[in-house]
Write a protein that holds these residues in place. Structure first.
Motif, PDB file in Angstrom:
ATOM      1  N   HIS A 151      23.881  39.681 -10.419  1.00 17.69           N
ATOM      2  CA  HIS A 151      23.411  40.972 -10.947  1.00 17.69           C
ATOM      3  C   HIS A 151      22.816  40.900 -12.344  1.00 17.69           C
ATOM      4  N   PHE A 152      22.628  39.694 -12.859  1.00 17.89           N
ATOM      5  CA  PHE A 152      22.184  39.581 -14.249  1.00 17.89           C
ATOM      6  C   PHE A 152      20.828  40.241 -14.473  1.00 17.89           C
ATOM      7  N   LEU A 153      19.870  39.963 -13.601  1.00 20.36           N
ATOM      8  CA  LEU A 153      18.529  40.534 -13.787  1.00 20.36           C
ATOM      9  C   LEU A 153      18.486  42.030 -13.488  1.00 20.36           C
ATOM     10  N   GLN A 154      19.427  42.505 -12.720  1.00 21.21           N
ATOM     11  CA  GLN A 154      19.505  43.954 -12.501  1.00 21.21           C
ATOM     12  C   GLN A 154      20.014  44.655 -13.749  1.00 21.21           C
ATOM     13  N   ARG A 155      20.833  43.951 -14.514  1.00 22.99           N
ATOM     14  CA  ARG A 155      21.437  44.561 -15.703  1.00 22.99           C
ATOM     15  C   ARG A 155      20.532  44.441 -16.933  1.00 22.99           C
ATOM     16  N   PHE A 156      19.808  43.342 -17.023  1.00 23.53           N
ATOM     17  CA  PHE A 156      19.007  43.109 -18.225  1.00 23.53           C
ATOM     18  C   PHE A 156      17.536  42.888 -17.856  1.00 23.53           C
ATOM     19  N   ASN A 157      16.656  43.608 -18.502  1.00 22.48           N
ATOM     20  CA  ASN A 157      15.218  43.441 -18.320  1.00 22.48           C
ATOM     21  C   ASN A 157      14.734  42.400 -19.323  1.00 22.48           C
ATOM     22  N   VAL A 158      14.717  41.146 -18.877  1.00 18.64           N
ATOM     23  CA  VAL A 158      14.368  40.062 -19.794  1.00 18.64           C
ATOM     24  C   VAL A 158      12.849  39.901 -19.927  1.00 18.64           C
ATOM     25  N   TRP A 159      12.087  40.850 -19.404  1.00 21.51           N
ATOM     26  CA  TRP A 159      10.634  40.870 -19.603  1.00 21.51           C
ATOM     27  C   TRP A 159      10.257  41.796 -20.739  1.00 21.51           C
ATOM     28  N   GLU A 160      11.285  42.313 -21.412  1.00 20.68           N
ATOM     29  CA  GLU A 160      11.067  43.156 -22.587  1.00 20.68           C
ATOM     30  C   GLU A 160      11.940  42.662 -23.728  1.00 20.68           C
ATOM     31  N   TYR A 161      11.460  42.958 -24.941  1.00 21.58           N
ATOM     32  CA  TYR A 161      12.138  42.466 -26.140  1.00 21.58           C
ATOM     33  C   TYR A 161      13.591  42.929 -26.211  1.00 21.58           C
ATOM     34  N   GLU A 162      13.840  44.211 -26.059  1.00 19.74           N
ATOM     35  CA  GLU A 162      15.188  44.753 -26.184  1.00 19.74           C
ATOM     36  C   GLU A 162      16.103  44.184 -25.097  1.00 19.74           C
ATOM     37  N   GLY A 163      15.560  44.032 -23.893  1.00 21.00           N
ATOM     38  CA  GLY A 163      16.363  43.461 -22.819  1.00 21.00           C
ATOM     39  C   GLY A 163      16.801  42.043 -23.129  1.00 21.00           C
ATOM     40  N   CYS A 164      15.908  41.261 -23.726  1.00 25.11           N
ATOM     41  CA  CYS A 164      16.261  39.891 -24.093  1.00 25.11           C
ATOM     42  C   CYS A 164      17.332  39.868 -25.186  1.00 25.11           C
ATOM     43  N   ILE A 165      17.203  40.760 -26.167  1.00 25.49           N
ATOM     44  CA  ILE A 165      18.192  40.820 -27.250  1.00 25.49           C
ATOM     45  C   ILE A 165      19.564  41.159 -26.678  1.00 25.49           C
ATOM     46  N   ASP A 166      19.637  42.161 -25.788  1.00 27.09           N
ATOM     47  CA  ASP A 166      20.912  42.556 -25.190  1.00 27.09           C
ATOM     48  C   ASP A 166      21.481  41.424 -24.328  1.00 27.09           C
ATOM     49  N   ALA A 167      20.605  40.790 -23.560  1.00 27.58           N
ATOM     50  CA  ALA A 167      21.049  39.696 -22.691  1.00 27.58           C
ATOM     51  C   ALA A 167      21.581  38.529 -23.517  1.00 27.58           C
ATOM     52  N   ASP A 168      20.920  38.237 -24.633  1.00 28.90           N
ATOM     53  CA  ASP A 168      21.329  37.135 -25.497  1.00 28.90           C
ATOM     54  C   ASP A 168      22.746  37.361 -26.022  1.00 28.90           C
ATOM     55  N   ALA A 169      23.018  38.553 -26.494  1.00 29.68           N
ATOM     56  CA  ALA A 169      24.350  38.865 -27.019  1.00 29.68           C
ATOM     57  C   ALA A 169      25.405  38.805 -25.901  1.00 29.68           C
TER      58      ALA A 169
END
Length: 298
Positions: A135-153
């Motif tokens: 479910h990782f990609l469902q939770r985080f939109n890693v194609w956007e800046y904010e999504g990457c920041i949240d996913a990183d943390a």
């Protein structure tokens, strides 16, 4: 998540690479954890006859390889984490008293609060694994800046959790391996041989039914029995010739008659030999009803 997010041409590539690297790090640590857990589940409780042990171990290893992390964690909490005041019974050995049978069992003992906290934390680890894998990609939109920041943390925190579980499990497995190594070393000693072959414990006490000297008396009985009884002199002469290391002194006895008395495995009688003008000592294995009576007598 909208399908367009996966097709966005201006995605933050550097941040994505960090997320990918950290996600991979989490998954690799989870796989390391799972490998250790399979080893603990497979090796921490092995029982059987000497001829069976290798096959039992191989079967348990093969079985563990097919288990999911959730199933393995369930086995860990149900079978291998024990309350500190919990009394566990060993597996039942075969009914044949003459058969050699071994069991190696390793348990992690925890108090009630530790046991509860560990069980809850392990369930959360399984949930975290499923979240990362499914479910990782469902939770985080890693194609956007904010999504990457949240996913990183999120991945930093996840790795810390997974690594903590891994280090704890590694400590348990190291403890199990140390116990296995100690047992293997002990099995090479004369003390273990005395315990296994002769029924003599390290403190000098004797498990008479399992002792080598009693087995020899039984063997002599099967060879030289006359009308249900065996002449003790005939039996001991044969034992001295065939098994010279099986002596009464080895078991803390001064004579064969003392062995008969201390072992409580035989009946004995004295018969006058009129031809030779001397007394003879004969013995026979206790009958089952006599043995049971002795067990229940005060």
């Amino acid at each position: 998540m909208a399908l367009q997010a996966f097709l966005a041409p201006d995605s933050p590539l550097e941040l994505q690479r960090d997320v990918q690297r950290k996600l991979g790090r989490c998954l690799l640590r989870l796989q390391q954890y799972e490998i250790l857990l399979k080893a603990l589940v497979a090796y921490s409780d092995i029982a059987g006859s000497p001829a069976e042990l290798q096959a039992v171990r191989d079967a348990q290893v093969a079985s563990a390889q097919k288990k999911t992390l959730g199933t393995l964690v369930g086995m860990l909490t149900e079978r291998h984490l024990a309350l500190a005041d919990e009394c566990e019974s060993a597996k039942e050995p075969p009914q044949d008293d003459s058969a050699l049978w071994f069991q190696f069992r390793f348990r992690v003992q925890l108090d009630a609060s530790q046991h509860h906290a560990t069980t809850v934390a392990l369930k959360e680890l399984v949930d975290l694994r499923n979240e990362l894998v499914h479910h990782f990609l469902q939770r985080f939109n890693v194609w956007e800046y904010e999504g990457c920041i949240d996913a990183d943390a999120y991945l930093d925190a996840s790795y810390e959790t997974i690594d903590g579980h891994y280090l704890t499990l590694r400590g348990w497995v190291q403890g199990m391996e140390e116990a296995r190594s100690f047992m293997a070393s002990f099995m090479k000693t004369a003390t273990f041989e005395d315990l296994l072959v002769n029924g003599i414990a390290p403190d000098g006490s004797v498990d008479w039914p399992a002792s080598g000297v009693v087995r020899c008396l039984h063997a002599a009985e099967s060879r030289f029995m006359v009308d249900g009884w065996t002449l003790l002199n005939t039996a001991t002469s044969w034992i001295r010739a065939e098994y010279p290391d099986q002596r009464p002194q080895r078991y803390g006895c001064g004579s064969w008659r003392q062995v008969i008395h201390e072992s409580q495995q035989f009946e004995i009688r004295r018969v006058e030999n009129k031809e030779q003008g001397c007394g003879e000592v004969w013995y026979r294995s206790l009958r089952e009803e006599t043995r049971m009576h002795r067990k229940i007598s005060p």
